[in-house]
Design an enzyme around this catalytic site. Structure first.
Site, mmCIF file in Angstrom:
data_model
loop_
_atom_site.group_PDB
_atom_site.id
_atom_site.type_symbol
_atom_site.label_atom_id
_atom_site.label_comp_id
_atom_site.label_asym_id
_atom_site.label_seq_id
_atom_site.Cartn_x
_atom_site.Cartn_y
_atom_site.Cartn_z
ATOM 1 N N LYS A 36 0.846 -1.203 0.000
ATOM 2 C CA LYS A 36 0.000 0.000 0.000
ATOM 3 C C LYS A 36 0.881 1.252 0.000
ATOM 4 C CE LYS A 36 -3.790 -2.468 2.121
ATOM 5 N NZ LYS A 36 -4.454 -2.954 3.319
ATOM 6 N N GLN B 92 -4.483 -1.629 9.560
ATOM 7 C CA GLN B 92 -4.436 -2.953 8.933
ATOM 8 C C GLN B 92 -5.098 -4.000 9.842
ATOM 9 O OE1 GLN B 92 -3.215 -3.631 5.754
ATOM 10 N NE2 GLN B 92 -4.100 -5.633 6.107
ATOM 11 N N ASP C 180 -10.845 3.078 3.960
ATOM 12 C CA ASP C 180 -11.209 1.666 3.810
ATOM 13 C C ASP C 180 -12.726 1.498 3.656
ATOM 14 O OD1 ASP C 180 -9.441 -0.413 3.542
ATOM 15 O OD2 ASP C 180 -8.979 -0.570 5.692
#
Ligand code: NAP
Length: 295
Positions: A54, A98, A121
């Site tokens: 990422k 994460q 997200d």
């Protein structure tokens, strides 16, 4: 019939080129540099490699990116303080924690602490609620990537019978919801299947589009697929190790057999996977534009 390949690698590349141009323009015209922070708690190798990918992608696109790695014993309180710090940091437009988090940390408490305007997200209930209502929001990255793959491959969704297999909060439920929204890329008639579904094969057999997000290798077989259906395989299953030590991956679809029946199909790897990170970047750019009142 041999199906056309829907390449996530190629589609993601095209979107990343668009984003690179957009990021350069934002800097040039508005002095805006989108910023992303990734927060990893612990040393899980898979999570480490996702976070590294990422950050590498963000960097390549010209997005400012920060990577924080915390000790596995980090308390929930300390993690919440860090999230709060980035909520207030004007250089940061997107905050990604994460998952999975260590067991002693309540994931919901952390995800819900992220400012919804920085929730790239798309997991915060505010964004989930807006998605369901069809309002402007951050779409969760994997379903967002699936929408882009279908649209850019010219797969007609309006009036299509769509079967989604899997009802997780990150893939199955949101993609089912997005496919039935009253807008381009939606307008489908959606059936959502799971472990309690009776006669899954019968549902699949009448589908124009099958989206498999299950985690069971090669579960969708050729006899379950209607001639000419479009197949999106979200599954990433490690089914062995190659001699070079790399994992051998399989999707949830029996690719070799199903491609002889379907009209188009995503491969694994190289299908939905590359789209997920790309959509995170798209959301980060969107967040920066929102913060600068440009949308
Ligand atoms: P998950 O949370 O484990 O959910 C799996 C879903 O599949 C559940 O709803 C489960 O039903 C259903 N299911 C499992 N076995 C089934 C069976 N035999 N018949 C019918 N339904 C069954 O998984 P997820 O997070 O959505 O991920 C699914 C797959 O996609 C995994 O392989 C994952 O690695 C992959 N994935 C890929 C990406 C990407 O970027 N490429 C992103 C996310 C996930 P119940 O609810 O009834 O238990």
């Amino acid at each position: 019939m041999t199906a056309k390949l829907i390449s996530g690698t190629e589609t993601a590349k095209a979107i990343r080129e668009e984003l690179t141009r957009e990021v350069a323009e934002l800097k040039e015209k508005h002095n805006v540099v989108p910023g992303l922070v990734t927060i990893l708690v612990g040393e899980d190798p898979a999570s480490q490699s996702y976070v590294a990918a990422k950050n590498k992608t963000a960097h390549a696109l010209g997005i400012h990116s920060e990577q924080v790695t915390l000790d596995p014993e980090t308390s929930e309180e300390d993690l919440l303080k860090l999230v709060d710090k980035y909520n207030k940091d004007s250089k940061i437009n997107g905050i990604l924690v994460q998952l999975p988090l260590p067991k002693h940390i309540n994931e919901a408490n952390v995800l819900y602490a992220i400012n919804p305007d920085k929730d790239v997200d798309g997991f915060h209930p505010v964004n989930v609620g807006k998605m369901v209502l069809g309002e402007q929001c951050f779409l969760p990255c994997t379903p967002h990537g699936i929408l882009e793959l279908l649209t850019r491959s010219g797969v007609e969704t309006s009036g299509a019978e769509v079967v989604v297999i899997g009802r997780s909060n990150i893939v199955g439920k949101p993609i089912a919801n997005l496919m039935l929204q009253k807008r381009d890329g939606g307008n489908a008639t959606v059936t959502l299947c799971h472990t309690r579904t009776k006669d899954m094969a019968a549902h699949c057999k009448r589908a124009d589009i099958i989206i498999a997000a299950v985690g069971v290798p090669k579960m969708v077989t050729a006899d379950m697929v209607k001639e000419g259906a479009a197949i999106i395989d979200v599954g990433v299953n490690r089914i062995g190790k190659a001699s070079n030590g790399k994992a051998i991956l399989a999707g949830d679809v029996d690719f070799d057999a199903v491609k002889e029946v379907a009209s188009c199909i995503t491969p694994v790897p190289g299908g939905v996977g590359p789209m997920t990170i790309t959509m995170l970047m798209k959301n980060t750019v969107q967040a920066a534009k929102m913060a600068a009142n440009l949308i």
